[in-house]
Design a protein around this motif. Structure first.
Motif, PDB file in Angstrom:
ATOM      1  N   ASN A 323       0.716  -1.388  -0.005  1.00 30.75           N
ATOM      2  CA  ASN A 323      -0.048  -0.030   0.040  1.00 30.75           C
ATOM      3  C   ASN A 323       0.980   1.427  -0.040  1.00 30.75           C
ATOM      4  O   ASN A 323       0.518   2.390  -0.578  1.00 30.75           O
ATOM      5  N   ASN A 324       1.825   1.169   0.623  1.00 29.89           N
ATOM      6  CA  ASN A 324       2.842   2.342   0.646  1.00 29.89           C
ATOM      7  C   ASN A 324       3.981   2.557  -0.486  1.00 29.89           C
ATOM      8  O   ASN A 324       4.726   3.231  -0.248  1.00 29.89           O
ATOM      9  N   TYR A 341      -6.596   8.571   4.292  1.00 29.72           N
ATOM     10  CA  TYR A 341      -5.439   7.445   4.135  1.00 29.72           C
ATOM     11  C   TYR A 341      -5.888   6.518   3.058  1.00 29.72           C
ATOM     12  O   TYR A 341      -5.861   5.288   3.127  1.00 29.72           O
ATOM     13  N   SER A 342      -6.005   7.287   2.032  1.00 26.11           N
ATOM     14  CA  SER A 342      -6.364   6.534   0.667  1.00 26.11           C
ATOM     15  C   SER A 342      -5.154   5.982   0.118  1.00 26.11           C
ATOM     16  O   SER A 342      -4.171   6.549   0.158  1.00 26.11           O
ATOM     17  N   ILE A 343      -5.022   4.899  -0.639  1.00 27.49           N
ATOM     18  CA  ILE A 343      -3.962   4.357  -1.336  1.00 27.49           C
ATOM     19  C   ILE A 343      -4.112   5.162  -2.817  1.00 27.49           C
ATOM     20  O   ILE A 343      -4.978   5.038  -3.641  1.00 27.49           O
ATOM     21  N   ASP A 344      -3.104   5.680  -3.309  1.00 27.30           N
ATOM     22  CA  ASP A 344      -2.996   6.478  -4.499  1.00 27.30           C
ATOM     23  C   ASP A 344      -1.874   6.230  -5.182  1.00 27.30           C
ATOM     24  O   ASP A 344      -1.408   6.993  -6.241  1.00 27.30           O
ATOM     25  N   ASN A 345      -1.317   4.773  -5.127  1.00 29.39           N
ATOM     26  CA  ASN A 345      -0.052   4.464  -5.972  1.00 29.39           C
ATOM     27  C   ASN A 345      -0.630   3.412  -7.033  1.00 29.39           C
ATOM     28  O   ASN A 345      -1.584   3.543  -7.321  1.00 29.39           O
ATOM     29  N   LYS A 347      -1.015   0.449  -7.135  1.00 33.04           N
ATOM     30  CA  LYS A 347      -1.670  -0.414  -6.502  1.00 33.04           C
ATOM     31  C   LYS A 347      -3.397   0.021  -6.891  1.00 33.04           C
ATOM     32  O   LYS A 347      -4.170  -0.833  -7.601  1.00 33.04           O
ATOM     33  N   ALA A 348      -3.621   1.139  -6.407  1.00 29.51           N
ATOM     34  CA  ALA A 348      -5.018   1.602  -6.662  1.00 29.51           C
ATOM     35  C   ALA A 348      -5.503   1.845  -7.946  1.00 29.51           C
ATOM     36  O   ALA A 348      -6.526   1.171  -8.202  1.00 29.51           O
ATOM     37  N   ASP A 459      -6.882   2.334   3.109  1.00 31.90           N
ATOM     38  CA  ASP A 459      -6.199   1.338   3.544  1.00 31.90           C
ATOM     39  C   ASP A 459      -6.913   0.660   4.679  1.00 31.90           C
ATOM     40  O   ASP A 459      -7.470   1.522   5.630  1.00 31.90           O
ATOM     41  N   GLU A 542      -9.919  -1.184   1.191  1.00 30.99           N
ATOM     42  CA  GLU A 542      -9.199  -1.936   0.250  1.00 30.99           C
ATOM     43  C   GLU A 542      -9.914  -3.560   0.304  1.00 30.99           C
ATOM     44  O   GLU A 542     -10.247  -4.091  -0.539  1.00 30.99           O
TER      45      GLU A 542
END
Length: 590
Positions: A323-324, A341-345, A347-348, A459, A542
């Motif tokens: 996630n990070n 705390y959203s996942i913005d890489n 992966k998302a 997350d 997620e």
């Protein structure tokens, strides 16, 4: 067990609530069993109608689940798919009652023997009903669930009958048909090892001392050697694959995401595990067609498969991304920290892209069917999507079935219609999509937010922090309370304003009312802004998003399989003309 004949008369006045306890449910179940055995449709209609006279209440969720299971069984007699029009809204009732019951058991989350037994019975009957709708792939997981819970004998029988039927459908692939016969044989042996007790299991007459079943068993044992089924597919050479490739294939197999109706463990080793293809198609010779135009449907099917495989690989890649983990694609600007705390890489983005690709395949399948079955004029192509495919376009009388499909006997095509109802609500039909993970956002709502609005994957570690809005809710409640108070004060001023009309006091009271009106308007504006902004973005953890994404992947994969089987059904049922010269050509591959 042989039950005495019971005469039932229901005469009750309309009341608010009636407690449905175990003793009442026992009587109800006896009645349903009796009417089902007698195939008394009118009696079952009258029995179900009695529940309109009161509101049933239950001691707990388990009691309500048993009641819903009983009603699902009752509706099964009234709404047999083979005896109803495939588009009948009544066919929803059985599915909805069984799914409601399963959802209650899921919430209860107690693995005692009573819950295990009830869930196994519901899953078996739900699988049976889905199978009657042509949804043999969707049914299989419920039968497998029943077998895993308590080795449900009736589920083994259902698997046996389903594999036999699928084998008969595969006249274009003899090796696969034989493997389905093998699976049917294995299910039959599993059932034969379990008790032959007709008082407990209503499938006994289909298995024990049944001439047709005995004939199949004898035929299979004489015609085949079980050792011949140890390997069906050509296997890949491990030296040609990386460790990640092998892990990916194993993950696809574990999640039943290969485009193959055979859900066997060997697929993880197969060179071509997405092996399902369209059958060869019979058509008149047309010299105006180029080579690729002759193969347009096979090519389109390959394209659908490729899109699915790409989305599937995106999911696998995303699940193996932290996630990070930093991503270079969006490292070109500073990102906002909005405390979600959203996942913005990457992966998302991979997860969302997979969702969009998968959902788009519904429309691609619809476009394929529309052309292959010649449902509408070419000029109407832009109007074709998965939702519009089965209905009469531009109907002024609500939802009406497409005139070219209304008399269709192709139950694999009907299976796609039922999958549509899993995803989208249809006007005039009770919602089925409400019960596909009812505690989570609907699949089509997620798609709309991803495509057209704002969507964030949160997350799961920070779920409680993001959902904690008690302080804001206290303020909302305070404003609502204040608004009510100001409104009451305004109402109290009306008589005084009328009473003092024409006096100095009148102007003072009017000004006082205007101030109250402004306070109310200010509160309305704040509450409106709260509602607008709170609904601006759909946020899912997620875990929840992946749950819905995997369900979507399963529905699409099954839809692709039903599409292939529907085409095969059409080819099998084309009228034969012995006078025609038939020139057979294999479909070329690279």
């Amino acid at each position: 067990m042989n039950l005495p004949k019971l005469k039932w008369t229901f005469k009750m006045k309309r009341v608010e609530d009636i407690l449905i306890d175990d003793s009442v449910l026992y009587i109800f179940n006896l009645r349903v069993d009796e009417l089902t055995d007698e195939k008394d449709v009118e009696g079952m209609q009258n029995f179900i109608a009695t529940f309109d006279n009161f509101t049933p209440v239950f001691e707990d969720d388990f009691g309500e689940a048993k009641f819903l299971y009983m009603l699902g069984n009752a509706y099964s007699l009234l709404n047999v798919p083979q005896l109803k029009e495939w588009f009948s809204p009544d066919l929803n009732k059985v599915i909805i009652h069984f799914k409601k019951a399963l959802n209650l058991l899921k919430k209860r989350n107690i693995d005692d023997i009573s819950q295990i037994t009830l869930e196994s019975q519901i899953s078996t009957n739900l699988g049976n009903y889905l199978s009657q709708q042509g949804r043999f792939m969707c049914a299989k997981k419920f039968w497998q669930r029943s077998i895993s819970l308590n080795n449900q004998p009736i589920a083994h029988t259902a698997m046996y009958q389903s594999e036999l039927y699928v084998a008969e459908c595969l006249n274009n692939d003899e090796s696969k048909a034989h493997y389905h016969y093998y699976l049917a044989y294995q299910s039959l042996l599993n059932r034969l090892e379990l008790p032959n007790d007709s008082s407990l299991f209503n499938d006994s007459y289909l298995i024990f001392d049944d001439e047709q079943t005995n004939h199949f068993k004898k035929w299979f044992e004489e015609a085949f050697d079980e050792n011949a089924f140890e390997q069906l597919y050509h296997h890949y050479d491990e030296e040609n694959l990386t460790e990640a490739d092998i892990e990916y294939l194993a993950w696809c197999n574990d999640n039943c995401l290969f485009i193959d109706e055979l859900e066997i463990d060997e697929l993880r080793c197969a060179l071509y595990p997405d092996s399902l293809t369209l059958p060869t198609m019979t058509c008149k010779l047309n010299l105006t067609l180029s080579h690729h135009e002759e193969l347009v449907y096979h090519a389109n099917f390959d394209e659908i498969k490729s899109d699915f495989c790409y989305a599937r690989h995106l999911i696998f890649t995303a699940l193996n991304t932290e996630n990070n983990e930093q991503s270079s694609f969006n490292s070109t600007f500073k990102k906002l920290d909005d405390m979600t705390y959203s996942i913005d890489n990457i992966k998302a983005q991979n997860l969302k892209s997979a969702f969009k690709i998968l959902y788009s395949l519904f429309d691609k399948i619809a476009y394929f069917i529309n052309h292959f079955y010649d449902l509408n004029e070419i000029e109407k192509d832009k109007k074709i999507n998965f939702e519009s495919l089965f209905k009469k376009l531009n109907s002024k009388n609500g939802w009406q079935p497409h005139q070219k499909l209304s008399e269709s006997k192709n139950h694999f095509l009907h299976a796609l219609f039922y999958i549509l109802k899993d995803v989208r609500d249809i006007i005039g039909h009770e919602s089925v999509s409400d019960w596909l993970n009812p505690e989570l956002a609907k699949i089509y709502e997620i798609r709309n937010f991803i495509e057209h609005r704002s969507f964030k994957i949160i997350d799961s570690l920070y779920e409680d922090l993001v959902s904690a809005n008690s302080v804001q809710q206290i303020e909302v409640n305070r404003l609502i309370k204040e608004k009510k108070q100001y409104s009451n004060e305004c109402k109290a001023l009306f008589p005084e304003i009328r009473q003092h009309k024409g006096t100095e006091k009148h102007q003072e009271l009017v000004e006082q009312k205007n101030k109250l009106d402004k306070k109310i308007a200010d509160i309305d504006n704040m509450l409106y802004e709260k509602e607008k902004r709170s609904k601006h973005t759909l946020m899912m953890t997620e875990k929840d998003f992946i749950t819905q994404l995997m369900i979507l992947a399963e529905l699409i994969r099954n839809s692709i399989i039903y599409l292939a089987f529907s085409i095969n059904y059409e080819e099998q049922n084309k009228p034969k003309n012995d006078e025609d010269f038939v020139w057979e050509r294999e479909v070329p591959t690279k």
